[in-house]
Scaffold this active site. Structure first.
Site, PDB file in Angstrom:
ATOM      1  N   HIS A 101      42.132  39.365  30.638  1.00 21.88           N
ATOM      2  CA  HIS A 101      42.171  38.533  31.854  1.00 21.88           C
ATOM      3  C   HIS A 101      40.816  37.638  32.222  1.00 21.88           C
ATOM      4  O   HIS A 101      39.984  37.984  31.514  1.00 21.88           O
ATOM      5  CB  HIS A 101      42.226  39.605  32.964  1.00 21.88           C
ATOM      6  CG  HIS A 101      43.379  40.632  32.987  1.00 21.88           C
ATOM      7  ND1 HIS A 101      43.310  41.943  33.278  1.00 21.88           N
ATOM      8  CD2 HIS A 101      44.609  40.370  32.179  1.00 21.88           C
ATOM      9  CE1 HIS A 101      44.532  42.383  32.897  1.00 21.88           C
ATOM     10  NE2 HIS A 101      45.371  41.659  32.426  1.00 21.88           N
ATOM     11  N   LYS A 153      31.519  39.413  34.845  1.00 19.88           N
ATOM     12  CA  LYS A 153      31.709  40.683  35.164  1.00 19.88           C
ATOM     13  C   LYS A 153      30.685  41.583  34.440  1.00 19.88           C
ATOM     14  O   LYS A 153      29.983  41.211  33.336  1.00 19.88           O
ATOM     15  CB  LYS A 153      33.129  41.276  34.613  1.00 19.88           C
ATOM     16  CG  LYS A 153      34.148  40.442  35.287  1.00 19.88           C
ATOM     17  CD  LYS A 153      35.490  40.500  34.515  1.00 19.88           C
ATOM     18  CE  LYS A 153      36.831  39.946  35.258  1.00 19.88           C
ATOM     19  NZ  LYS A 153      37.880  40.222  34.585  1.00 19.88           N
ATOM     20  N   TYR A 205      33.658  47.926  37.367  1.00 16.29           N
ATOM     21  CA  TYR A 205      32.889  46.567  37.143  1.00 16.29           C
ATOM     22  C   TYR A 205      32.567  45.798  38.264  1.00 16.29           C
ATOM     23  O   TYR A 205      33.187  45.868  39.122  1.00 16.29           O
ATOM     24  CB  TYR A 205      33.889  45.785  36.197  1.00 16.29           C
ATOM     25  CG  TYR A 205      35.021  45.380  36.473  1.00 16.29           C
ATOM     26  CD1 TYR A 205      35.432  44.225  36.959  1.00 16.29           C
ATOM     27  CD2 TYR A 205      36.159  46.515  36.344  1.00 16.29           C
ATOM     28  CE1 TYR A 205      36.921  44.129  37.202  1.00 16.29           C
ATOM     29  CE2 TYR A 205      37.392  46.142  36.528  1.00 16.29           C
ATOM     30  CZ  TYR A 205      37.610  45.168  37.079  1.00 16.29           C
ATOM     31  OH  TYR A 205      39.282  44.811  37.363  1.00 16.29           O
ATOM     32  N   ASP A 230      50.928  41.673  31.350  1.00 15.78           N
ATOM     33  CA  ASP A 230      50.122  41.495  30.113  1.00 15.78           C
ATOM     34  C   ASP A 230      51.152  41.605  29.054  1.00 15.78           C
ATOM     35  O   ASP A 230      50.760  40.860  27.689  1.00 15.78           O
ATOM     36  CB  ASP A 230      49.340  42.803  29.910  1.00 15.78           C
ATOM     37  CG  ASP A 230      48.139  42.806  30.687  1.00 15.78           C
ATOM     38  OD1 ASP A 230      47.616  41.734  31.454  1.00 15.78           O
ATOM     39  OD2 ASP A 230      47.217  43.594  30.925  1.00 15.78           O
TER      40      ASP A 230
END
Length: 197
Positions: free
Chosen positions: A56, A66, A126, A173
């Protein structure tokens, strides 16, 4: 010149009670060349072992740096270079992050990110440098055979799954595009991807 993707190993200070660690310190990260301002924290639970989330990213102007860590269980965390014009375009690096080792992966804008759980009931936390923007949500296929290790051959990401095991995937996905069909909006910044130190 540091690699844009960095494996960070925060120091733990322990005694009879347990341990303490700094997950993020602006000055410490700036000294490593990471001057990101984080504005959103995310936390996920993946119950089945071999759950795969990825690959992603968010597209400009809502790209996200991130800072990823596993706070329960173990994951194999991956970043793929998707910056147009990069000499390491389509190459990936990965590392095991676990609650036990406390390691973190910094994944900057211009990299697709994903992870595979290696135990049941993994929790991943995250930090992101921008908030979620569904209109800028994007990704590439987790099993694209064109992807290659930064220091190896093509053949896809070497996800650590037993032979014949299929990962748990979201509907999204399962249908992400292959890299060859992806028109990257990310620009190369002059820093090629390097193996994790």
């Amino acid at each position: 010149m540091t690699s844009p993707v960095q494996l960070i190993r925060p120091r733990r200070f322990g005694d009879a009670r347990g341990w303490f660690t700094e997950v993020y310190n602006r000055d410490t990260f700036a000294a490593m060349g990471i001057e990101t301002v984080f504005v959103q924290d995310n936390h996920s639970l993946s119950a089945p072992v071999h759950t795969l989330r990825g690959l992603h990213f968010q597209t400009p102007p809502r790209g996200q740096d991130k800072l990823v860590r596993c706070v329960r269980g173990r994951i194999f965390d991956v970043a793929v270079d998707v910056r147009r014009g990069s000499p390491t375009y389509g190459q990936w690096v990965g590392a095991e992050l676990s609650a036990e080792n406390g390691h973190q992966l910094f994944v900057p804008i211009g990299f697709a990110h994903g992870f595979l759980t290696l135990e049941p009931d993994c929790e991943v936390s995250y930090k992101c440098s921008d908030t979620y923007a569904p209109d800028h949500d994007g990704g590439i296929r987790w099993d694209d055979p064109a992807l290659k290790a930064v220091d190896g051959e093509a053949g896809g990401i070497a996800w650590p799954m037993p032979a014949g095991v299929e990962p748990e995937l979201s509907a999204k996905d399962r249908v992400q595009p292959l890299l060859v069909d992806f028109d990257s909006p990310f620009a190369y910044d002059g820093r090629p991807l390097a193996p994790l130190a």
